[in-house]
Every structure is written in C-alpha cells, then in structure tokens.
Scaffold this active site. Structure first.
Site, PDB file in Angstrom:
ATOM      1  N   GLY A  31     -53.439  24.221  46.617  1.00 48.95           N
ATOM      2  CA  GLY A  31     -54.772  24.653  45.224  1.00 48.95           C
ATOM      3  C   GLY A  31     -53.617  24.410  44.060  1.00 48.95           C
ATOM      4  N   LEU A  32     -55.014  24.835  42.961  1.00 47.77           N
ATOM      5  CA  LEU A  32     -54.291  24.968  41.595  1.00 47.77           C
ATOM      6  C   LEU A  32     -53.186  25.696  41.908  1.00 47.77           C
ATOM      7  CD1 LEU A  32     -57.351  23.810  39.802  1.00 47.77           C
ATOM      8  CD2 LEU A  32     -55.830  21.940  40.455  1.00 47.77           C
ATOM      9  N   SER A  33     -53.029  25.681  40.691  1.00 45.54           N
ATOM     10  CA  SER A  33     -52.317  27.469  39.596  1.00 45.54           C
ATOM     11  C   SER A  33     -52.954  28.052  39.805  1.00 45.54           C
ATOM     12  CB  SER A  33     -51.749  26.396  38.476  1.00 45.54           C
ATOM     13  OG  SER A  33     -50.139  28.094  38.059  1.00 45.54           O
ATOM     14  N   ALA A  34     -52.325  29.085  39.602  1.00 42.25           N
ATOM     15  CA  ALA A  34     -53.016  30.631  40.080  1.00 42.25           C
ATOM     16  C   ALA A  34     -54.581  30.479  40.784  1.00 42.25           C
ATOM     17  CB  ALA A  34     -53.911  30.693  38.213  1.00 42.25           C
ATOM     18  N   LYS A  37     -52.566  31.240  45.930  1.00 40.19           N
ATOM     19  CA  LYS A  37     -52.352  30.833  47.499  1.00 40.19           C
ATOM     20  C   LYS A  37     -50.901  31.687  47.504  1.00 40.19           C
ATOM     21  CE  LYS A  37     -50.964  26.618  45.237  1.00 40.19           C
ATOM     22  NZ  LYS A  37     -51.670  27.427  44.379  1.00 40.19           N
ATOM     23  N   SER A  38     -49.977  31.947  46.694  1.00 32.75           N
ATOM     24  CA  SER A  38     -48.934  32.857  46.518  1.00 32.75           C
ATOM     25  C   SER A  38     -49.348  34.040  47.067  1.00 32.75           C
ATOM     26  CB  SER A  38     -48.105  32.976  45.483  1.00 32.75           C
ATOM     27  OG  SER A  38     -47.383  31.173  45.178  1.00 32.75           O
ATOM     28  N   SER A 105     -49.387  20.867  45.891  1.00 32.67           N
ATOM     29  CA  SER A 105     -48.757  19.601  46.808  1.00 32.67           C
ATOM     30  C   SER A 105     -50.391  19.753  46.404  1.00 32.67           C
ATOM     31  CB  SER A 105     -48.560  20.411  47.967  1.00 32.67           C
ATOM     32  OG  SER A 105     -49.646  21.092  48.472  1.00 32.67           O
TER      33      SER A 105
END
Length: 201
Positions: A31-34, A37-38, A105
């Site tokens: 998915g996009l940054s922010a 995901k993390s 990714s």
C-alpha cells in the site's frame, strides 16, 4: 551470476512443519506510504507471538538500513528491493515462521514474482492490500514525505510522482481509513484460521 554452485536439498517444508508444529507462510502487506502497513504489521506480529506462534516482521524502511542499504528508489532498485525481500520472506516461511512483510511494493510484476517464488515451493502467500486514499495518506504524513514530494524534494515518490499499481485480487483488502489497527489484525487472523494456516487463537 555464479555458475559453480550446487543446491543442497534438506528437510521439506512439510517435514519442518511437522517437527515444529506450525506451518510457515508469508503475509505481504502492500500500500501507499502512510497507509498503515507497518503499524498493522507490528500489531499482527505482536498478536501472533503473544499467542505462541513464531512470527517475524520485515519492514520496508528497516531493511534499507542493512540488507538493501545499497539500493535507491529508481524503478530498477525498487524491483531489486522487492526481489530480495521476496527471497528472504520465503526463507523465513520455509523455516515454518510466519513472515510478515510491509513494503509499498508498488509494481504488480514484483508482487507477482514474490508470489511465484512461494507458489513454486507450495508455501502460502497472502497478499494484503492496505488501501487508503492518497488524500488521507497525505493528511497523515507522519514522516513529512508527502510534503517534501509535493515540493519536489523527493523524486519518484509513490502516489505523487511515481505509480502505485493496486493489487487486482488480493487475499485481503483492508481500508485503513475505515478500519482500526485492531480490527485489521483480526481480519487477517480470521483469514488465516479460515484457511487452516493457524489454529483459532
């Protein structure tokens, strides 16, 4: 490319699973940054470990401090970044650990490569699309990256000046602007139980 090497066969994944009492798999968050995901990956890892399951998280930023510190953000380097992680995550999964990856990714071809590596050895691969509108991601912007990208300070930034190719058929589709971290973890766990990858927690 080395040619004077020989593959040394050992235990199969099924044999390891029998001895360990746990099957391995890769849970691939994209998915996009922010997008979250993390955060979701960290919470999922903690939940699985708390319930006695071997799990390990591979994080997109953290990996670039070591294994992939020689790579930038060109398309070629992004491809190599994901290729390496796909191989590493498969090794973890083959060891009967639940491998959790959280990487932007952005390219389908790279994610398809990761899946194919696992499929080749009959190791489960679960793609989790952590979906969020780019406007929401920009509002969150915990690292200030979108602001820098809009100012032209970060070239080839996914979602702004570089493409993100959405998964076409992810096993799990999360909307992180509508679902809490706890709810997202439960959705993933429920899927793993439903598919028989883990026992009910």
């Amino acid at each position: 490319m080395a040619t004077n090497i020989t593959w040394h066969p050992g235990l199969t994944h099924d044999e390891r699973s029998k001895f360990r009492g746990q099957g391995g798999l890769t849970i691939w968050l994209t998915g996009l940054s922010a997008s979250g995901k993390s955060t979701i990956a960290t919470a999922l890892e903690q939940h699985l470990l708390h319930n006695g399951l071997a799990a390990y998280r591979l994080d997109g930023d953290n990996i670039r401090f070591g294994l992939n510190k020689d790579l930038g953000f060109s398309e070629k380097d992004r491809n190599e970044n994901i290729r390496r992680i796909a191989e590493v995550s498969k090794l973890f999964a083959d060891s009967t650990t639940i491998s959790i990856t959280s990487f932007i990714s952005p390219y389908r071809a790279d994610r398809d490569l990761a899946r194919a590596l696992h499929d080749k050895d009959n190791i489960p691969f679960v793609e989790v699309y952590v979906d969020v509108p780019v406007e929401v991601a920009e509002q969150r912007d915990p690292k200030g990256l979108y602001k820098k990208a809009r100012a032209g300070l970060i070239p080839e930034f996914t979602g702004i000046s570089a493409p993100y190719e959405e998964p076409l058929k992810p096993e799990i589709h999360l909307h992180s602007d509508k679902t809490s971290v706890e709810e997202s973890v439960q959705v993933i766990v429920d899927y793993l139980v439903e598919k028989g990858y883990i026992k009910a927690l």
